[in-house]
Design a protein around this motif. Sequence first.
Motif, PDB file in Angstrom:
ATOM      1  N   SER A  59      28.637  79.052   7.454  1.00 30.86           N
ATOM      2  CA  SER A  59      28.927  77.740   8.061  1.00 30.86           C
ATOM      3  C   SER A  59      28.191  76.627   7.322  1.00 30.86           C
ATOM      4  CB  SER A  59      28.536  77.725   9.532  1.00 30.86           C
ATOM      5  OG  SER A  59      29.324  78.619  10.257  1.00 30.86           O
ATOM      6  N   LYS A  60      26.926  76.882   6.978  1.00 27.90           N
ATOM      7  CA  LYS A  60      26.128  75.880   6.254  1.00 27.90           C
ATOM      8  C   LYS A  60      26.712  75.628   4.866  1.00 27.90           C
ATOM      9  CE  LYS A  60      21.983  73.714   5.691  1.00 27.90           C
ATOM     10  NZ  LYS A  60      22.412  72.373   5.391  1.00 27.90           N
ATOM     11  N   ILE A  61      27.132  76.688   4.186  1.00 23.42           N
ATOM     12  CA  ILE A  61      27.754  76.525   2.868  1.00 23.42           C
ATOM     13  C   ILE A  61      29.026  75.689   2.997  1.00 23.42           C
ATOM     14  CG2 ILE A  61      28.938  77.749   0.991  1.00 23.42           C
ATOM     15  CD1 ILE A  61      26.874  80.058   1.501  1.00 23.42           C
ATOM     16  N   GLN A  62      29.861  75.999   3.976  1.00 22.53           N
ATOM     17  CA  GLN A  62      31.097  75.236   4.179  1.00 22.53           C
ATOM     18  C   GLN A  62      30.797  73.773   4.479  1.00 22.53           C
ATOM     19  OE1 GLN A  62      32.792  77.869   7.207  1.00 22.53           O
ATOM     20  NE2 GLN A  62      34.543  78.179   5.826  1.00 22.53           N
ATOM     21  N   GLN A  63      29.719  73.527   5.191  1.00 17.55           N
ATOM     22  CA  GLN A  63      29.341  72.161   5.551  1.00 17.55           C
ATOM     23  C   GLN A  63      28.841  71.375   4.335  1.00 17.55           C
ATOM     24  OE1 GLN A  63      26.384  71.965   8.714  1.00 17.55           O
ATOM     25  NE2 GLN A  63      25.406  70.247   7.679  1.00 17.55           N
ATOM     26  N   ASP A  64      28.075  72.024   3.461  1.00 22.32           N
ATOM     27  CA  ASP A  64      27.366  71.316   2.390  1.00 22.32           C
ATOM     28  C   ASP A  64      28.003  71.397   1.007  1.00 22.32           C
ATOM     29  OD1 ASP A  64      25.469  70.650   4.255  1.00 22.32           O
ATOM     30  OD2 ASP A  64      24.029  72.182   3.635  1.00 22.32           O
ATOM     31  N   TYR A  65      28.809  72.408   0.763  1.00 23.54           N
ATOM     32  CA  TYR A  65      29.249  72.692  -0.606  1.00 23.54           C
ATOM     33  C   TYR A  65      30.017  71.532  -1.250  1.00 23.54           C
ATOM     34  CZ  TYR A  65      31.353  74.996  -4.605  1.00 23.54           C
ATOM     35  OH  TYR A  65      31.755  75.303  -5.873  1.00 23.54           O
ATOM     36  N   MET A  66      31.044  71.045  -0.613  1.00 21.40           N
ATOM     37  CA  MET A  66      31.891  70.017  -1.259  1.00 21.40           C
ATOM     38  C   MET A  66      31.118  68.727  -1.514  1.00 21.40           C
ATOM     39  SD  MET A  66      34.620  71.326  -2.220  1.00 21.40           S
ATOM     40  CE  MET A  66      35.366  69.847  -2.833  1.00 21.40           C
ATOM     41  N   ASP A  67      30.286  68.322  -0.571  1.00 19.49           N
ATOM     42  CA  ASP A  67      29.488  67.114  -0.764  1.00 19.49           C
ATOM     43  C   ASP A  67      28.524  67.292  -1.938  1.00 19.49           C
ATOM     44  OD1 ASP A  67      28.552  64.469  -0.036  1.00 19.49           O
ATOM     45  OD2 ASP A  67      26.756  65.472   0.732  1.00 19.49           O
ATOM     46  N   ALA A  68      27.870  68.444  -2.002  1.00 22.69           N
ATOM     47  CA  ALA A  68      26.947  68.712  -3.109  1.00 22.69           C
ATOM     48  C   ALA A  68      27.697  68.785  -4.442  1.00 22.69           C
ATOM     49  CB  ALA A  68      26.181  70.004  -2.854  1.00 22.69           C
ATOM     50  N   LEU A  69      28.882  69.388  -4.433  1.00 23.79           N
ATOM     51  CA  LEU A  69      29.675  69.484  -5.667  1.00 23.79           C
ATOM     52  C   LEU A  69      30.125  68.103  -6.144  1.00 23.79           C
ATOM     53  CD1 LEU A  69      30.826  71.495  -7.733  1.00 23.79           C
ATOM     54  CD2 LEU A  69      32.912  71.568  -6.337  1.00 23.79           C
ATOM     55  N   MET A  70      30.539  67.257  -5.226  1.00 23.52           N
ATOM     56  CA  MET A  70      30.953  65.903  -5.612  1.00 23.52           C
ATOM     57  C   MET A  70      29.760  65.100  -6.150  1.00 23.52           C
ATOM     58  SD  MET A  70      34.164  65.712  -5.339  1.00 23.52           S
ATOM     59  CE  MET A  70      34.345  67.439  -5.676  1.00 23.52           C
ATOM     60  N   THR A  71      28.603  65.279  -5.545  1.00 22.49           N
ATOM     61  CA  THR A  71      27.395  64.623  -6.059  1.00 22.49           C
ATOM     62  C   THR A  71      27.065  65.154  -7.448  1.00 22.49           C
ATOM     63  OG1 THR A  71      26.588  64.347  -3.801  1.00 22.49           O
ATOM     64  CG2 THR A  71      24.968  64.115  -5.572  1.00 22.49           C
ATOM     65  N   ASN A  72      27.202  66.464  -7.635  1.00 20.91           N
ATOM     66  CA  ASN A  72      27.022  67.085  -8.947  1.00 20.91           C
ATOM     67  C   ASN A  72      27.910  66.401  -9.984  1.00 20.91           C
ATOM     68  OD1 ASN A  72      26.459  69.671 -10.756  1.00 20.91           O
ATOM     69  ND2 ASN A  72      28.663  69.343 -10.730  1.00 20.91           N
ATOM     70  N   TYR A  73      29.168  66.168  -9.630  1.00 19.29           N
ATOM     71  CA  TYR A  73      30.111  65.579 -10.582  1.00 19.29           C
ATOM     72  C   TYR A  73      29.809  64.112 -10.883  1.00 19.29           C
ATOM     73  CZ  TYR A  73      32.989  69.783 -10.286  1.00 19.29           C
ATOM     74  OH  TYR A  73      33.450  71.063 -10.355  1.00 19.29           O
ATOM     75  N   CYS A  74      29.017  63.458 -10.056  1.00 20.06           N
ATOM     76  CA  CYS A  74      28.584  62.089 -10.352  1.00 20.06           C
ATOM     77  C   CYS A  74      27.398  62.061 -11.321  1.00 20.06           C
ATOM     78  CB  CYS A  74      28.190  61.370  -9.061  1.00 20.06           C
ATOM     79  SG  CYS A  74      29.565  61.058  -7.959  1.00 20.06           S
ATOM     80  N   ILE A  75      26.592  63.109 -11.278  1.00 21.28           N
ATOM     81  CA  ILE A  75      25.357  63.126 -12.056  1.00 21.28           C
ATOM     82  C   ILE A  75      25.501  63.863 -13.379  1.00 21.28           C
ATOM     83  CG2 ILE A  75      22.973  64.015 -12.075  1.00 21.28           C
ATOM     84  CD1 ILE A  75      23.001  63.553  -9.010  1.00 21.28           C
ATOM     85  N   TRP A  76      26.004  65.091 -13.342  1.00 22.40           N
ATOM     86  CA  TRP A  76      25.894  65.979 -14.491  1.00 22.40           C
ATOM     87  C   TRP A  76      26.862  65.734 -15.642  1.00 22.40           C
ATOM     88  CZ3 TRP A  76      21.626  68.107 -15.607  1.00 22.40           C
ATOM     89  CH2 TRP A  76      20.726  68.428 -14.605  1.00 22.40           C
ATOM     90  N   PRO A  77      28.113  65.351 -15.448  1.00 26.37           N
ATOM     91  CA  PRO A  77      28.962  65.142 -16.638  1.00 26.37           C
ATOM     92  C   PRO A  77      28.410  64.130 -17.641  1.00 26.37           C
ATOM     93  CG  PRO A  77      30.347  65.426 -14.732  1.00 26.37           C
ATOM     94  CD  PRO A  77      28.924  65.332 -14.221  1.00 26.37           C
ATOM     95  N   PRO A  78      27.916  62.954 -17.207  1.00 23.77           N
ATOM     96  CA  PRO A  78      27.346  62.048 -18.218  1.00 23.77           C
ATOM     97  C   PRO A  78      26.115  62.641 -18.917  1.00 23.77           C
ATOM     98  CG  PRO A  78      27.693  60.879 -16.142  1.00 23.77           C
ATOM     99  CD  PRO A  78      27.959  62.319 -15.873  1.00 23.77           C
ATOM    100  N   VAL A  79      25.269  63.314 -18.141  1.00 21.90           N
ATOM    101  CA  VAL A  79      24.081  63.942 -18.729  1.00 21.90           C
ATOM    102  C   VAL A  79      24.506  64.979 -19.760  1.00 21.90           C
ATOM    103  CG1 VAL A  79      22.107  65.456 -18.245  1.00 21.90           C
ATOM    104  CG2 VAL A  79      22.622  63.534 -16.710  1.00 21.90           C
ATOM    105  N   GLN A  80      25.491  65.787 -19.411  1.00 21.26           N
ATOM    106  CA  GLN A  80      25.898  66.874 -20.299  1.00 21.26           C
ATOM    107  C   GLN A  80      26.649  66.386 -21.531  1.00 21.26           C
ATOM    108  OE1 GLN A  80      24.049  69.152 -19.908  1.00 21.26           O
ATOM    109  NE2 GLN A  80      24.839  70.784 -18.635  1.00 21.26           N
ATOM    110  N   ILE A  81      27.397  65.315 -21.419  1.00 25.03           N
ATOM    111  CA  ILE A  81      28.051  64.747 -22.620  1.00 25.03           C
ATOM    112  C   ILE A  81      26.980  64.376 -23.640  1.00 25.03           C
ATOM    113  CG2 ILE A  81      29.160  62.627 -23.471  1.00 25.03           C
ATOM    114  CD1 ILE A  81      31.235  64.527 -22.653  1.00 25.03           C
ATOM    115  N   VAL A  82      25.963  63.662 -23.188  1.00 24.41           N
ATOM    116  CA  VAL A  82      24.867  63.275 -24.080  1.00 24.41           C
ATOM    117  C   VAL A  82      24.164  64.526 -24.608  1.00 24.41           C
ATOM    118  CG1 VAL A  82      22.602  62.138 -24.148  1.00 24.41           C
ATOM    119  CG2 VAL A  82      24.535  61.018 -23.018  1.00 24.41           C
TER     120      VAL A  82
END
Length: 114
Positions: A59-82
């Motif tokens: 239940s906790k994973i279902q509650q948190d996963y998508m929000d954490a993944l979307m936050t991941n996609y805001c942070i990590w792609p620019p970092v990883q391109i560099v």
Amino acid sequence: GPVVGSWYRILDWLIPGNTKVVAVKKVILDQGCFAPCFLGCFLAVTGATNGLSVQDNWSKIQQDYMDALMTNYCIWPPVQIVNFYFVPLQHRLAVVQCVAIIWNCYLSWKANRM
């Protein structure tokens, strides 16, 4: 550290080179395969070590996963391109670990919030 370092060596083996196109391909593979799996495993292990039952952990994973993944996609792609375009393989882990200090604080907060 060891998991991410190994992942970067695998990426360099799968997609050799150091061009902009190669960097984009590595980011797509990193963010499309590694990040979702790693995040799910992190949340599952954190819930288990916090003593959640299997049902509560799911239940906790279902509650948190998508929000954490979307936050991941805001942070990590620019970092990883560099990282993939400008940073040599032997220094990539250090770059990621600097950003990961903040990222891991966010993940810990997210995973431990009830």
